[in-house]
Each structure stands twice: as structure tokens, then as C-alpha cells.
Design a protein around this motif. Structure first.
Motif, PDB file in Angstrom:
ATOM      1  N   VAL A  82      81.161 -27.027 -35.844  1.00 53.23           N
ATOM      2  CA  VAL A  82      82.507 -27.603 -35.827  1.00 53.23           C
ATOM      3  C   VAL A  82      83.433 -26.782 -34.927  1.00 53.23           C
ATOM      4  O   VAL A  82      84.188 -27.332 -34.119  1.00 53.23           O
ATOM      5  N   SER A  83      83.349 -25.471 -35.050  1.00 49.05           N
ATOM      6  CA  SER A  83      84.194 -24.601 -34.233  1.00 49.05           C
ATOM      7  C   SER A  83      83.838 -24.731 -32.756  1.00 49.05           C
ATOM      8  O   SER A  83      84.720 -24.689 -31.891  1.00 49.05           O
ATOM      9  N   MET A  84      82.556 -24.894 -32.458  1.00 48.85           N
ATOM     10  CA  MET A  84      82.133 -25.053 -31.065  1.00 48.85           C
ATOM     11  C   MET A  84      82.678 -26.351 -30.481  1.00 48.85           C
ATOM     12  O   MET A  84      83.107 -26.393 -29.324  1.00 48.85           O
ATOM     13  N   LEU A  85      82.679 -27.411 -31.281  1.00 45.60           N
ATOM     14  CA  LEU A  85      83.238 -28.680 -30.820  1.00 45.60           C
ATOM     15  C   LEU A  85      84.729 -28.535 -30.552  1.00 45.60           C
ATOM     16  O   LEU A  85      85.237 -29.000 -29.517  1.00 45.60           O
ATOM     17  N   LEU A  86      85.455 -27.894 -31.462  1.00 45.42           N
ATOM     18  CA  LEU A  86      86.883 -27.670 -31.245  1.00 45.42           C
ATOM     19  C   LEU A  86      87.105 -26.788 -30.016  1.00 45.42           C
ATOM     20  O   LEU A  86      88.031 -27.028 -29.232  1.00 45.42           O
ATOM     21  N   GLY A  87      86.259 -25.795 -29.844  1.00 46.84           N
ATOM     22  CA  GLY A  87      86.385 -24.926 -28.682  1.00 46.84           C
ATOM     23  C   GLY A  87      86.180 -25.666 -27.375  1.00 46.84           C
ATOM     24  O   GLY A  87      86.864 -25.398 -26.383  1.00 46.84           O
ATOM     25  N   GLN A  88      85.248 -26.622 -27.366  1.00 44.60           N
ATOM     26  CA  GLN A  88      85.032 -27.405 -26.158  1.00 44.60           C
ATOM     27  C   GLN A  88      86.221 -28.316 -25.856  1.00 44.60           C
ATOM     28  O   GLN A  88      86.538 -28.571 -24.695  1.00 44.60           O
ATOM     29  N   LEU A  89      86.873 -28.799 -26.895  1.00 37.64           N
ATOM     30  CA  LEU A  89      88.091 -29.588 -26.673  1.00 37.64           C
ATOM     31  C   LEU A  89      89.205 -28.720 -26.095  1.00 37.64           C
ATOM     32  O   LEU A  89      89.932 -29.146 -25.188  1.00 37.64           O
ATOM     33  N   VAL A  90      89.337 -27.506 -26.617  1.00 34.42           N
ATOM     34  CA  VAL A  90      90.334 -26.588 -26.056  1.00 34.42           C
ATOM     35  C   VAL A  90      89.996 -26.289 -24.597  1.00 34.42           C
ATOM     36  O   VAL A  90      90.871 -26.295 -23.721  1.00 34.42           O
ATOM     37  N   LEU A  91      88.711 -26.033 -24.311  1.00 37.87           N
ATOM     38  CA  LEU A  91      88.291 -25.746 -22.940  1.00 37.87           C
ATOM     39  C   LEU A  91      88.550 -26.938 -22.026  1.00 37.87           C
ATOM     40  O   LEU A  91      88.965 -26.770 -20.873  1.00 37.87           O
ATOM     41  N   TYR A  92      88.322 -28.140 -22.531  1.00 39.02           N
ATOM     42  CA  TYR A  92      88.585 -29.348 -21.743  1.00 39.02           C
ATOM     43  C   TYR A  92      90.035 -29.411 -21.308  1.00 39.02           C
ATOM     44  O   TYR A  92      90.340 -29.671 -20.137  1.00 39.02           O
ATOM     45  N   TYR A  93      90.945 -29.146 -22.225  1.00 40.16           N
ATOM     46  CA  TYR A  93      92.364 -29.205 -21.881  1.00 40.16           C
ATOM     47  C   TYR A  93      92.782 -28.031 -21.006  1.00 40.16           C
ATOM     48  O   TYR A  93      93.648 -28.187 -20.126  1.00 40.16           O
ATOM     49  N   VAL A  94      92.173 -26.864 -21.203  1.00 37.44           N
ATOM     50  CA  VAL A  94      92.487 -25.724 -20.345  1.00 37.44           C
ATOM     51  C   VAL A  94      92.059 -26.008 -18.907  1.00 37.44           C
ATOM     52  O   VAL A  94      92.818 -25.770 -17.958  1.00 37.44           O
ATOM     53  N   MET A  95      90.844 -26.522 -18.728  1.00 34.84           N
ATOM     54  CA  MET A  95      90.372 -26.838 -17.385  1.00 34.84           C
ATOM     55  C   MET A  95      91.162 -27.992 -16.782  1.00 34.84           C
ATOM     56  O   MET A  95      91.403 -28.027 -15.571  1.00 34.84           O
ATOM     57  N   MET A  96      91.578 -28.941 -17.610  1.00 33.56           N
ATOM     58  CA  MET A  96      92.442 -30.006 -17.110  1.00 33.56           C
ATOM     59  C   MET A  96      93.771 -29.442 -16.632  1.00 33.56           C
ATOM     60  O   MET A  96      94.298 -29.856 -15.590  1.00 33.56           O
ATOM     61  N   LEU A  97      94.306 -28.487 -17.365  1.00 32.80           N
ATOM     62  CA  LEU A  97      95.557 -27.858 -16.966  1.00 32.80           C
ATOM     63  C   LEU A  97      95.407 -27.159 -15.625  1.00 32.80           C
ATOM     64  O   LEU A  97      96.290 -27.241 -14.759  1.00 32.80           O
TER      65      LEU A  97
END
Length: 296
Positions: free
Chosen positions: A179-194
């Protein structure tokens, strides 16, 4: 001659002006098929280029071997450092190398990065398609991550088989880690989008983007766990979203963060997801105003 009233006569062979027939909305199957095609653009380019896949496998193998020998060498004269033993440190380092492959696809060779689209002017097609650019970006990122996850899964199974990485200590740890890895990938997605959205304002400043990517990898714990850094560095990283991308889930996996403390960390990950989603949504709107289509 008196004027005639009533319905005018219809000329043979002509059709009266009628409102256009509304176009039927795409079916769910058609929408899913379109999404699948968009998401598979970059992975198909990799699968159709065997030399690139071979190079990826060799690079991943070399990276894993190097970090294993490095961390085993660092623990040659000690049993524990920063609260971790050798098995935990090596496992963290190997998992970090593998997890970094999730977003490791190289679009630069195909001139498919956001900054390249901006440089060559092809970014305008993102705004001319019957699909919002942020949705197109999300589908492309999803395809990249699913393809990268295949490499991660294969590498993880191989590392488990040879004993380089230890399995999770319990089923609860495995579930919380997932679960934490999935949330982390969502955070990474938005960071890379930024980072990509900043290209709309730094059209020719690729050096700044490289610095941002390096900072993201450093502060997320890709190069080394944050526990080995000075206290001021660790304190600084708590106010940034980077460690929520990778440092938190890997810390749960190796046992640095217990299951009881993991829920608080996952709540922080969720907060970062909401904040970054709101920020990037605002930036997409502002970026669209900077795109101008010229031609005739």
C-alpha cells in the motif's frame, strides 16, 4: 400580386436545413482501447527494440551487483550502522535500484520528453487532440510504470532466489509495504509531473531539470537511506515530498519503520498526493495559456 404565406415549397432533390445529428459518445470499450493504445506507446517502442531491452537488463544487473558489493564492503567491519544490519542495508539498496526502474524508460531517444516537445513545437498536438493533455500525460505515465513494474518484479524474484534480498518479515509487513509503495508511486508521479510542467517556463534550461531530478533521487533515498545523512538533512527532508516516494515504503519493507508507525507515514503520503494534485492541476491550466498554435 399578393404575397403568399405559409410553408415554402420544397425544391425536389433538396433537403431542408435540419439540426446535425449529435455524435454518439464513445463506448466504454472504445475508450478503454484508446487508453490502452496510448499507455503502450513507450513500452511498445522498447519491446520492438531488443538491443535496448538487452542494455536495460545488463545495466540493471550491473547496478544490483555494484550496490551489493558496496554495502557488504561498508559492513565488513561492523554489524550495525544507523540502526540497520547488513541484510537490511543491502536489501534496501537493491530494492531502491529496482524501484528506480519503474520510471526508468528513456523517451529522449524518440524525442518524446516534454521539454523536447516544447523545443520542437510538437507540444501543440497535446492540446489539439480530443483529450485533455493531463489525461494523455497520465495514460503515458501509467504505461511507463506498468512496463517498469515488470522489470522490477522480474528482478525482485531473481534477487529473492539468490538470497540478495530477504522476504518481508510477515504478511502484515508485505501488505503495508504494498500500500505504501502504491502511494509512493502516486507521489512520484506528481513530483515528476511537476518537473515536466516546469519545462513550460524553463524552455532551454535542461541543467536545472537535471538538478531537480538529482535532488529528487537524493532526497528520496535512491542513492542511500536517509538515516546515514546528518540530522539537519533528515529534518529538511521531512518537509519535502521526496522521501514519501521511495524512502518510506522501503523503510517499511526492511523493518526500519514498524507496522504500527507505518500508518502515520502513509497518511503523510496521502496528504502529499492531495497537495501535489491540486498544484499540478493549477499549473496545467496556466501552462495551457502559454501554448500558441501558429500556421495557416
Amino acid at each position: 400580386m399578393p404575397a403568399t404565406t405559409g410553408t415554402p415549397a420544397r425544391t425536389p432533390g433538396t433537403v431542408e436545413n435540419e439540426p446535425p445529428t449529435p455524435t454518439a459518445p464513445p463506448t466504454l470499450a472504445a475508450a478503454l482501447s484508446r487508453a490502452r493504445r496510448i499507455a503502450s506507446i513507450t513500452p511498445r517502442g522498447e519491446l520492438l527494440a531488443p538491443p535496448r531491452m538487452t542494455a536495460t537488463a545488463i545495466r540493471l544487473f550491473v547496478q544490483v551487483c555494484l550496490v551489493v558489493y558496496l554495502w557488504r564492503g561498508l559492513y565488513a567491519n561492523t554489524d550495525s550502522s544507523a540502526g540497520l544490519n547488513e541484510t537490511q542495508a543491502v536489501g534496501y539498496a537493491v530494492l531502491a535500484v529496482l524501484a528506480n526502474r519503474i520510471r526508468g524508460l528513456d523517451r529522449r531517444a524518440g524525442r518524446d520528453t516534454v521539454i523536447q516537445h516544447l523545443h520542437f513545437g510538437t507540444i501543440v498536438y497535446w492540446y489539439l487532440r480530443p483529450m485533455k493533455p493531463q489525461r494523455y500525460y497520465a495514460l503515458r505515465a501509467l504505461g511507463d510504470q506498468l512496463y517498469g513494474f515488470g522489470w522490477v518484479l522480474a528482478g525482485y524474484v531473481l534477487c529473492l532466489a539468490v538470497g540478495v534480498v530477504a522476504p518481508p518479515s510477515s504478511v502484515a509487513v508485505a501488505g503495508v509495504f504494498a500500500v505504501s509503495m502504491l502511494l509512493g508511486q502516486l507521489v512520484l508521479y506528481y513530483v515528476m509531473m511537476l518537473v515536466d510542467l516546469l519545462c513550460f517556463w524553463t524552455l532551454r534550461n535542461e541543467a536545472a531539470l537535471m538538478i531537480l531530478v538529482f535532488a529528487q533521487n537524493l532526497l528520496s533515498g535512491v542513492y542511500a537511506p536517509l538515516w546515514y545523512f546528518p540530522d539537519w538533512f533528515i529534518t529538511l527532508s521531512t518537509f519535502l515530498p521526496f522521501q514519501a516516494t521511495l524512502g518510506v515504503p522501503l523503510s517499511i519493507y526492511v523493518g526500519r519503520i514498524g507496522v504500527g508507525d507505518a500508518f502515520g507515514q502513509m497518511a503523510v503520503q496521502a496528504v502529499w498526493i492531495v497537495l501535489l494534485a491540486l498544484l499540478t492541476r493549477r499549473l496545467w491550466d496556466r501552462a495551457g495559456r502559454r501554448v500558441v498554435a501558429q500556421g495557416g
